[in-house]
Scaffold this motif. Structure first.
Motif: not given
Length: 191
Positions: A147-155
């Motif tokens: 949950q701590g991984v920001n998928r929006e940043v990756i995208e």
């Protein structure tokens, strides 16, 4: 100045003792070197940026990317390296938008290496060596996983790079496989 890899690693260890943070720095370093090679860029410089990108995180988590500037300036690190380090926190803890290709790659793969690490340690093998895109993308899409991984940043990073997300994920896995033993993801014998 652009520090050597050895100088950058010594600087990392001066401010970070946590094995998890050190392994993360090594994972980002290896992934930055991998992408630099793919893109025909300076592998040494990109590796150094990856190695020191979280220089201030352990001691100054509430001032992440702010204290980094101070630390790196005190150590006479080149402005473009400092800018790259700060830009990886864009929209989270910094206002510096990634503009150079090196900055965009760092911004994108910082979170992604964390997700890959989490997925690898959940495998019976505890290894990135047998982790495939198909398996990772299921974890990526699961809101409850890492949950701590920001998928929006990756995208957003993939969009900044004008690169396909699948390609970035696959190449990040490939990069982490090259250094699996040094980041604790080489695996364990499965009986």
């Amino acid at each position: 100045m652009q520090p050597t890899r050895e100088e950058a690693y010594a600087l990392l260890l001066k401010y970070n003792k946590s094995p998890a943070l050190i392994n993360h720095a090594l994972a980002v370093e290896g992934t930055m070197r991998h992408f630099a090679a793919l893109l025909g860029e300076d592998e040494e410089k990109w590796g150094v940026v990856g190695l020191i990108h979280d220089i201030d995180y352990e001691k100054y988590p509430d001032e992440h990317c702010v204290k980094a500037v101070e630390i790196l300036k005190e150590n006479n690190i080149d402005e473009d390296i400092i800018r790259a380090v700060v830009s990886h926190g864009y929209g989270l803890c910094a206002d510096v938008k990634p503009e150079h290709i090196m900055e965009k790659v760092l911004y994108t793969i910082d979170e992604l290496t964390g997700l890959i690490n989490a997925a690898a340690i959940m495998r019976p093998s505890k290894s990135v060596m047998d982790l495939e895109y198909k398996s990772l993308i299921k974890k990526y899409k699961s809101k409850g996983f890492a949950q701590g991984v920001n998928r929006e940043v990756i995208e957003n990073g993939a969009e900044m790079l004008s690169m396909d997300l699948k390609y970035i994920i696959e190449e990040t896995i490939n990069a982490m496989r090259k250094i699996a033993d040094s980041i604790g993801l080489g695996g364990v014998a499965v009986e």
